[in-house]
Motif scaffolding. Structure first.
Motif, PDB file in Angstrom:
ATOM      1  N   TYR A 168       3.310   6.043  -2.974  1.00  0.00           N
ATOM      2  CA  TYR A 168       4.780   6.118  -2.899  1.00  0.00           C
ATOM      3  C   TYR A 168       5.029   6.372  -3.637  1.00  0.00           C
ATOM      4  O   TYR A 168       5.895   7.254  -3.833  1.00  0.00           O
ATOM      5  CB  TYR A 168       4.758   6.966  -1.729  1.00  0.00           C
ATOM      6  N   GLY A 169       4.352   5.718  -4.942  1.00  0.00           N
ATOM      7  CA  GLY A 169       6.055   5.592  -5.717  1.00  0.00           C
ATOM      8  C   GLY A 169       7.187   5.217  -5.407  1.00  0.00           C
ATOM      9  O   GLY A 169       8.331   6.093  -6.360  1.00  0.00           O
ATOM     10  N   ILE A 170       6.996   4.594  -4.165  1.00  0.00           N
ATOM     11  CA  ILE A 170       8.355   3.558  -4.333  1.00  0.00           C
ATOM     12  C   ILE A 170       8.128   2.476  -4.650  1.00  0.00           C
ATOM     13  O   ILE A 170       7.142   1.603  -4.829  1.00  0.00           O
ATOM     14  CB  ILE A 170       9.117   4.109  -3.256  1.00  0.00           C
ATOM     15  N   THR A 171       9.167   1.586  -4.492  1.00  0.00           N
ATOM     16  CA  THR A 171       9.633   0.094  -5.089  1.00  0.00           C
ATOM     17  C   THR A 171       9.291  -0.446  -3.186  1.00  0.00           C
ATOM     18  O   THR A 171       8.909  -0.209  -2.723  1.00  0.00           O
ATOM     19  CB  THR A 171      10.328  -0.890  -5.050  1.00  0.00           C
ATOM     20  N   LYS A 172       8.156  -1.982  -3.610  1.00  0.00           N
ATOM     21  CA  LYS A 172       8.401  -2.746  -3.233  1.00  0.00           C
ATOM     22  C   LYS A 172       9.033  -2.339  -1.852  1.00  0.00           C
ATOM     23  O   LYS A 172       9.056  -2.713  -1.197  1.00  0.00           O
ATOM     24  CB  LYS A 172       7.545  -4.218  -3.769  1.00  0.00           C
ATOM     25  N   ARG A 195       9.692  -2.366   2.016  1.00  0.00           N
ATOM     26  CA  ARG A 195       9.166  -2.447   2.615  1.00  0.00           C
ATOM     27  C   ARG A 195      10.992  -2.372   3.402  1.00  0.00           C
ATOM     28  O   ARG A 195      10.683  -2.673   5.017  1.00  0.00           O
ATOM     29  CB  ARG A 195      10.053  -4.505   2.578  1.00  0.00           C
ATOM     30  N   TRP A 196      12.185  -2.199   3.354  1.00  0.00           N
ATOM     31  CA  TRP A 196      12.698  -1.575   3.937  1.00  0.00           C
ATOM     32  C   TRP A 196      12.807  -0.424   5.276  1.00  0.00           C
ATOM     33  O   TRP A 196      12.996  -0.527   6.487  1.00  0.00           O
ATOM     34  CB  TRP A 196      13.957  -1.180   3.239  1.00  0.00           C
ATOM     35  N   LEU A 197      11.844   0.728   4.687  1.00  0.00           N
ATOM     36  CA  LEU A 197      11.472   1.660   5.306  1.00  0.00           C
ATOM     37  C   LEU A 197      10.874   1.091   6.606  1.00  0.00           C
ATOM     38  O   LEU A 197      11.067   1.755   7.557  1.00  0.00           O
ATOM     39  CB  LEU A 197      10.895   3.086   4.087  1.00  0.00           C
ATOM     40  N   LEU A 198       9.659   0.464   5.764  1.00  0.00           N
ATOM     41  CA  LEU A 198       8.951   0.061   7.033  1.00  0.00           C
ATOM     42  C   LEU A 198       9.549  -0.393   8.117  1.00  0.00           C
ATOM     43  O   LEU A 198       8.930  -0.476   9.046  1.00  0.00           O
ATOM     44  CB  LEU A 198       7.670  -0.273   6.608  1.00  0.00           C
ATOM     45  N   ALA A 199      10.301  -1.465   7.847  1.00  0.00           N
ATOM     46  CA  ALA A 199      11.282  -2.323   8.198  1.00  0.00           C
ATOM     47  C   ALA A 199      11.773  -1.921   9.687  1.00  0.00           C
ATOM     48  O   ALA A 199      11.380  -1.758  10.344  1.00  0.00           O
ATOM     49  CB  ALA A 199      11.447  -4.065   7.486  1.00  0.00           C
ATOM     50  N   HIS A 219       0.282  -1.032  -0.075  1.00  0.00           N
ATOM     51  CA  HIS A 219      -0.290   0.180   0.021  1.00  0.00           C
ATOM     52  C   HIS A 219       1.103   1.186   0.168  1.00  0.00           C
ATOM     53  O   HIS A 219       0.542   2.284  -0.818  1.00  0.00           O
ATOM     54  CB  HIS A 219      -1.102   0.147   1.292  1.00  0.00           C
ATOM     55  N   ILE A 220       1.949   1.231   0.763  1.00  0.00           N
ATOM     56  CA  ILE A 220       2.890   2.824   0.974  1.00  0.00           C
ATOM     57  C   ILE A 220       3.426   2.609  -0.623  1.00  0.00           C
ATOM     58  O   ILE A 220       4.356   3.570  -1.097  1.00  0.00           O
ATOM     59  CB  ILE A 220       3.826   2.955   2.420  1.00  0.00           C
ATOM     60  N   ALA A 221       3.999   1.183  -0.942  1.00  0.00           N
ATOM     61  CA  ALA A 221       4.710   1.439  -1.870  1.00  0.00           C
ATOM     62  C   ALA A 221       4.004   2.282  -3.468  1.00  0.00           C
ATOM     63  O   ALA A 221       4.832   3.173  -3.956  1.00  0.00           O
ATOM     64  CB  ALA A 221       4.786   0.099  -2.957  1.00  0.00           C
TER      65      ALA A 221
END
Length: 203
Positions: free
Chosen positions: A134-138, A142-146, A129-131
């Motif tokens: 905000y137009g970022i890769t999955k 994953r890395w950012l949220l984790a 959903h966040i990817a």
């Protein structure tokens, strides 16, 4: 003259559901969970509860999973007006309240091997959903949220565990908790800013 209440008959046995087990466990609190305590809250014998949950560890997992399932993750409903940094601040505020409201849940959330398939699916859906929003890769999502979630939840668990300790002599409990929480929020904000700067350098 009022009639005396009739004694309760046998009737049907109480229905034990996952939701009722979770409600009883959440009310009791994960650190204080016992089979006998949950069974008593449900009005059943602990042997009846064993038919639904095989052991204490499974009971804790069930309750932790249900706590996580009930956590309403903030959605990126207006990414054009709310940037990724602002969203992450709102998300981590929700994560802090999640930890504060449920002592003992942190190990079930930050230990990947302790997470159940349902928990992992919810995490994956949030990352997707966040990817998309905000137009970022999955993988970036994953890395950012984790990264943000792990640090936020771990730090919040430490802060709120300390806040629940017996106050030191002569200290103002409310003020002390507020000061620790303010430092926690500032530290998480710094982490978010740094993680966003690193995001584009991620392979």
């Amino acid at each position: 003259m009022p009639h005396a209440p009739k004694p309760a008959g046998r009737g049907r046995p109480r229905t034990i559901t996952r939701e009722k087990i979770a409600d009883a466990g959440i009310a009791m609190g994960l650190p204080d969970i016992t089979f006998v305590g949950v069974a008593a809250a449900l009005g059943v014998s602990h042997m009846a509860l064993y038919k639904h949950v095989p052991n204490l560890e499974a009971l804790r997992h069930l309750i932790a999973e249900e706590i996580f399932h009930r956590w309403e993750l903030p959605q990126a409903s207006a990414p054009q007006q709310i940037g990724l940094e602002e969203y992450l601040l709102a998300f981590t505020a929700s994560a802090r309240q999640f930890v504060k409201a449920h002592p003992g849940v942190t190990p079930f959330v930050i230990r990947r091997l302790a997470a159940t398939p349902a928990m992992l699916e919810k995490i994956d859906q949030h990352q997707a959903h966040i990817a998309q929003a905000y137009g970022i890769t999955k993988e970036q999502s994953r890395w950012l949220l984790a990264t943000v979630t792990f640090s936020c939840i771990s730090a919040a668990d430490t802060v709120y565990s300390a806040a629940r300790l017996e106050p030191l002599a002569g200290s103002d409990f409310v003020q002390e908790e507020a000061e620790m929480e303010a430092e926690l929020v500032e530290g998480i904000h710094a982490l978010i800013v740094g993680a966003l700067q690193m995001l584009d350098r991620r392979p």
